[in-house]
Scaffold this motif. Structure first.
Motif, PDB file in Angstrom:
ATOM      1  N   LYS A 265       0.845  -1.207   0.000  1.00  0.00           N
ATOM      2  CA  LYS A 265       0.000   0.000   0.000  1.00  0.00           C
ATOM      3  C   LYS A 265       0.875   1.250   0.000  1.00  0.00           C
ATOM      4  O   LYS A 265       0.583   2.226  -0.702  1.00  0.00           O
ATOM      5  CB  LYS A 265      -0.912  -0.018   1.231  1.00  0.00           C
ATOM      6  CG  LYS A 265      -1.798   1.211   1.421  1.00  0.00           C
ATOM      7  CD  LYS A 265      -3.016   1.173   0.545  1.00  0.00           C
ATOM      8  CE  LYS A 265      -3.981   2.290   0.867  1.00  0.00           C
ATOM      9  NZ  LYS A 265      -5.092   2.388  -0.092  1.00  0.00           N
ATOM     10  N   ASP A 360      -5.257   7.221   0.665  1.00  0.00           N
ATOM     11  CA  ASP A 360      -5.609   6.877   2.044  1.00  0.00           C
ATOM     12  C   ASP A 360      -7.097   7.026   2.294  1.00  0.00           C
ATOM     13  O   ASP A 360      -7.681   6.276   3.088  1.00  0.00           O
ATOM     14  CB  ASP A 360      -4.862   7.793   3.024  1.00  0.00           C
ATOM     15  CG  ASP A 360      -3.358   7.688   2.889  1.00  0.00           C
ATOM     16  OD1 ASP A 360      -2.835   6.566   3.024  1.00  0.00           O
ATOM     17  OD2 ASP A 360      -2.702   8.720   2.612  1.00  0.00           O
ATOM     18  N   GLY A 382      -8.270  -0.793   1.088  1.00  0.00           N
ATOM     19  CA  GLY A 382      -7.792  -0.165   2.318  1.00  0.00           C
ATOM     20  C   GLY A 382      -7.785   1.349   2.251  1.00  0.00           C
ATOM     21  O   GLY A 382      -6.989   2.005   2.928  1.00  0.00           O
ATOM     22  N   THR A 383      -8.673   1.901   1.447  1.00  0.00           N
ATOM     23  CA  THR A 383      -8.799   3.346   1.305  1.00  0.00           C
ATOM     24  C   THR A 383     -10.096   3.751   1.988  1.00  0.00           C
ATOM     25  O   THR A 383     -11.186   3.390   1.529  1.00  0.00           O
ATOM     26  CB  THR A 383      -8.815   3.736  -0.186  1.00  0.00           C
ATOM     27  OG1 THR A 383      -7.570   3.306  -0.769  1.00  0.00           O
ATOM     28  CG2 THR A 383      -8.962   5.217  -0.375  1.00  0.00           C
ATOM     29  N   GLN A 438      -3.763   1.976  10.663  1.00  0.00           N
ATOM     30  CA  GLN A 438      -3.539   0.658  10.062  1.00  0.00           C
ATOM     31  C   GLN A 438      -4.605  -0.333  10.514  1.00  0.00           C
ATOM     32  O   GLN A 438      -5.065  -1.169   9.728  1.00  0.00           O
ATOM     33  CB  GLN A 438      -2.148   0.141  10.426  1.00  0.00           C
ATOM     34  CG  GLN A 438      -1.031   0.777   9.628  1.00  0.00           C
ATOM     35  CD  GLN A 438       0.212  -0.110   9.545  1.00  0.00           C
ATOM     36  OE1 GLN A 438       0.281  -1.166  10.157  1.00  0.00           O
ATOM     37  NE2 GLN A 438       1.191   0.319   8.778  1.00  0.00           N
ATOM     38  N   THR A 441      -7.654   0.392   8.551  1.00  0.00           N
ATOM     39  CA  THR A 441      -7.429  -0.041   7.168  1.00  0.00           C
ATOM     40  C   THR A 441      -7.656  -1.536   7.024  1.00  0.00           C
ATOM     41  O   THR A 441      -8.310  -2.004   6.080  1.00  0.00           O
ATOM     42  CB  THR A 441      -5.999   0.321   6.729  1.00  0.00           C
ATOM     43  OG1 THR A 441      -5.848   1.743   6.757  1.00  0.00           O
ATOM     44  CG2 THR A 441      -5.703  -0.181   5.330  1.00  0.00           C
TER      45      THR A 441
END
Length: 470
Positions: A265, A360, A382-383, A438, A441
């Protein structure tokens, strides 16, 4: 039908749903106009079937040639060839303006679909029409008393296929259909209204949106029609195609990654900044949007905040096309904030994957959102979405709870600048805590919105219709 021809979420649905139904043992075919973009696409080989049909459209008889191929997902596709209507640079219009003959184009296409269904062996049980472009199919089927059940899916009720009353003549329907119980709506022809009235079943793309479109705020003028037909309305949340949208296997991104290993990422983040021509290593998040430039998408409350947002050490990447005023405003804002904001005009599928992977935060400040496929994609990459809790986003996203750490997004509820700014501020604050970010995410990436559940729901609706058919 992605990847052959696509302007939004409908294209993704017509890629994912037919394949999921076929995998469950159903015989499925998709019918599309033979657009120039399909002709030029390397993912399908279209072969003539030898079938040609003469379609009556108003006073004219127009020839339709039927071709056949297989989409990249393995589903059979029939293509209706009529170069005068479909061999054009774009699908619905050019330069932000719809083609003047769209009523004629899609009356022709809808009639061709019905004629094709009459010729296919074995005969189909159900004709499943999508949006205004094919919403007249249920009308033609009922008028001709053909032995098919019909379903209409509304992907966005704001787009209705509303044309001036003179275009009614193109349908060749009796004059009685141009009235309150037919396809007339305030003196105009309204394709979508006709489909709602005459389809055996009506669905839309989330349970919440099925309720929303029965209200004046979200019904785009058809809320009364929706309330009167609520007895046959269902909401089925779309699914995401994780064969296409998966950072662990995505060939378009800089480095593969998953919830257990987020190093990729960071590599995608650095690669996106370089590709977009933005300054590296910001202290704050990289925000992004991949969207149509339309009022629906929340630009009225986002654009006034851009300079304020970019005053911090953050980055912003927006990819999209549409409204000329929003295009101009975003272009000007990008020039005012070089190194921090990149605006790319147009739709680029590979770049959109890199934006999802390298960002992000995904901005989804929509005034209304029927489903929210982009939220599903963002979660998988994971955004974390910043979104207004409306429509299908209610079913997909959960607001971050700082006490428990639960959630997968930063939500706001009122369509106001201040509400959006509050969510932006919360995201920027949490991003300073690397461990908490994290964790959030990983929670987002573990969400599952595959097509399995949606296909099962549609299967039940189909079974109900065929049982009623006897």
């Amino acid at each position: 039908m992605a990847p052959l021809a696509r302007t939004g979420g409908l294209g993704d649905v017509l890629d994912g749903l037919p394949a999921a139904l076929q995998a469950r043992g159903h015989e499925v075919s998709v019918v599309l106009p033979y657009y120039r973009i399909i002709r030029e696409h390397e993912g399908i080989e279209a072969e003539p079937t030898g079938v040609t049909m003469s379609i009556e459209v108003g006073p004219r008889q127009i020839e339709a040639e039927i071709l056949e191929g297989q989409a990249p997902n393995g589903v059979q596709v029939f293509l209706v060839k009529q170069d005068g209507f479909f061999d054009r640079p774009d699908i619905y219009g050019e330069g932000g303006k719809a083609y003047d003959d769209n009523a004629e184009r899609f009356v022709f296409f809808s009639k061709a679909c019905v004629e094709l269904a009459r010729r296919v062996i074995p005969a189909p049980d159900i004709l499943h029409a999508h949006d205004w472009q094919t919403a007249l199919i249920p009308v033609f089927v009922k008028h001709r008393q053909l032995p098919f059940k019909t379903m209409l899916t509304i992907h966005n009720i704001a787009y209705q296929g509303s044309f001036w009353g003179v275009d009614f003549g193109l349908t060749n329907l009796p004059g009685s259909y141009f009235g309150a119980s037919g396809i007339e709506f305030y003196g105009r022809v309204n394709f979508l209204k006709g489909g709602i009235l005459y389809a055996d079943s009506v669905t839309t793309v989330s349970e919440r949106y099925a309720r929303d479109i029965q209200t004046p705020e979200f019904g785009a003028g058809l809320d009364v029609v929706m309330r009167e037909n609520a007895w046959k309305l269902s909401g089925v949340l779309n699914g995401a195609d994780y064969k296409t949208w998966n950072p662990a296997t995505d060939p378009a991104i800089a480095q593969a990654y998953g919830p257990k290993s987020l190093a990729g990422k960071q590599a995608c983040r650095a690669a996106l900044l370089k590709e977009a021509g933005l300054e590296p290593s910001p202290r704050g998040p990289i925000f992004s949007m991949v969207t149509r430039l339309a009022e629906q998408k929340g630009f009225d409350i986002l654009i006034p905040l851009l300079d304020r947002l970019l005053a911090d050490d953050v980055r912003l990447v927006i990819l999209g096309e549409g409204d000329a005023d929003y295009t101009r405003d975003l272009t000007v804002a990008a020039k005012r904030n070089p190194g921090r904001f990149s605006f790319r005009r147009g739709m680029d599928d590979a770049l959109s994957h890199r934006i999802y992977a390298g960002s992000d935060v995904m901005l989804i400040p929509s005034h209304f959102e029927p489903c929210g496929l982009n939220a599903m994609y963002a979660l998988k990459y994971g955004t974390l979405p910043i979104a207004r809790a409306v429509g299908g986003l209610h079913q997909i996203l959960t607001d971050y709870d700082p006490t428990s750490g639960a959630g997968n997004a930063f939500l706001f509820y009122e369509y106001r600048l201040e509400a959006l700014w509050d969510s932006l501020s919360r995201a920027k604050r949490l991003h300073l805590d690397a461990a908490a970010w994290q964790n959030l995410t990983r929670q987002a990436m573990e969400c599952d919105f595959s097509w399995t559940s949606a296909a099962e729901d549609y299967e039940k609706l189909y079974q109900h219709l065929t049982a009623a058919q006897g």
